[in-house]
Design a protein around this motif. Structure first.
Motif, short mmCIF file in Angstrom:
data_model
loop_
_atom_site.label_atom_id
_atom_site.label_comp_id
_atom_site.label_asym_id
_atom_site.label_seq_id
_atom_site.Cartn_x
_atom_site.Cartn_y
_atom_site.Cartn_z
N HIS A 1 1.37 5.08 -1.86
CA HIS A 1 1.13 6.09 -2.79
C HIS A 1 2.35 6.83 -3.45
CE1 HIS A 1 -3.02 5.79 -1.60
NE2 HIS A 1 -2.80 5.67 -0.65
N GLU B 1 -5.85 2.00 -5.29
CA GLU B 1 -6.61 2.16 -4.04
C GLU B 1 -7.79 2.92 -4.74
OE1 GLU B 1 -5.37 4.12 -0.77
OE2 GLU B 1 -7.26 3.90 0.33
N HIS C 1 0.89 -1.19 -0.12
CA HIS C 1 -0.06 0.04 -0.08
C HIS C 1 0.82 1.29 0.15
CE1 HIS C 1 -4.06 1.95 1.57
NE2 HIS C 1 -3.16 2.64 0.83
ZN LIG Z 1 -3.80 4.71 0.82
#
Ligand SMILES: [Zn+2]
Ligand SMILES: [Zn+2]
Length: 285
Positions: free
Chosen positions: A21, A106, A19
């Motif tokens: 970004h 996501e 996870h």
């Molecule tokens: Zn996130």
């Protein structure tokens, strides 16, 4: 020699951050290459990028954009292409150095998003399709500017009921590999509603969520981003982690929810032990 693509996150060989970004997300900084360098420095063997993809027509928010080379573009499928190519290129570059780079997203959940999600999955071959719930009835509960409007609308009972209903609905579609940061509602609601929120989440919300996760085979992640937001445990809380593990829900993924390269793999040493299916419950509950 096993087929590497048949393996899930390579947690036995090293750690994987599922996870992350990067600067394609409007709230993150750092290029894909900078994240990969940071992952290598941390000794990770795998990194999966999960840029935000929000398309909710009801929230009226400014989140329905992706940043490409510094410019904001609307979240229409064509505009995801540069991100997909960039992640695949990074895998070619970093795989020989010992880091697998995977393509994830996501995907911001809202009721009725299924068709849009299916179309996107048909177009791009994601390695990890992550469900992010950040709003209820179009009201964002996860940023400082927005949450007061959301919490003004709901009593604590209503908030938990709505949150559990949305998570269960998302999981039940079977579209997602994993639910991101379960109990993320605590981020601001814990301070707003107090301990009652945690109690209701566990007693009233969790049973409905568990049933949907088990029926659909959707898994969870341990999201260590909670530690950077003042919590002493993760999203979800240790109490929920222990309960879901005992119920047989898989938690195979660790996610830092990094929004800057220096947050990659944050606090994975402890989280790895907790995520292991062989580990005993960490805390008494
Ligand atoms: Zn996130
Ligand atoms: Zn999120």
């Amino acid at each position: 020699m096993p087929d590497l693509d048949m393996l899930g996150p390579l947690q036995t060989a090293g750690l994987a951050d599922y996870h992350c970004h990067c600067d394609y997300s409007i709230d993150a900084v750092g290029s894909i290459d900078e994240y990969c360098q940071a992952a290598l420095k941390k000794g990770l063997v795998e990194i999966c990028f999960t840029t935000h993809w929000d398309t909710s027509p009801i929230s009226g928010s400014n989140d329905n954009v992706i940043r490409i080379k510094g410019k904001l573009k609307p979240t229409i499928p064509d505009n995801l292409e540069p991100y997909v190519e960039d992640v695949r290129r990074a895998n070619e570059k970093f795989f020989p150095l010992g880091l697998r780079v995977k393509l994830g997203l996501e995907y911001g959940w809202y009721p009725g998003c299924e068709e849009t999600a299916i179309a996107l999955k048909e177009r791009y071959d994601f390695d990890h399709f992550l469900c992010g719930l950040h709003e209820l009835d179009g009201l964002c509960f996860s940023c400082k500017e927005c949450y007061p409007r959301c919490f003004a609308k709901y009593s604590v009972e209503e908030l938990v009921e709505k949150y559990a209903e949305e998570i269960a609905a998302a999981a039940s579609t079977g579209l997602f590999d994993c639910i991101a940061h379960l109990d993320y509602i605590r981020k601001y609601a814990h301070a707003h509603y107090g301990e009652e929120l945690d109690r209701l989440l566990f007693e009233r919300g969790l049973p409905q969520i568990l049933e949907a996760l088990l029926t659909s085979g959707t898994s969870l992640e341990i999201n260590t981003g909670a530690l950077r937001r003042g919590f002493s445990d993760y999203f979800p809380s240790m109490k929920i982690i222990n309960a879901v593990k005992r119920a047989g829900v898989m938690i195979p993924f660790l996610g830092s929810d990094a929004h800057a390269p220096n947050e990659v793999g944050h606090d994975f040493d402890a989280a790895e032990i907790i995520a292991s299916p062989w580990s005993e419950a960490w805390s008494q509950d």
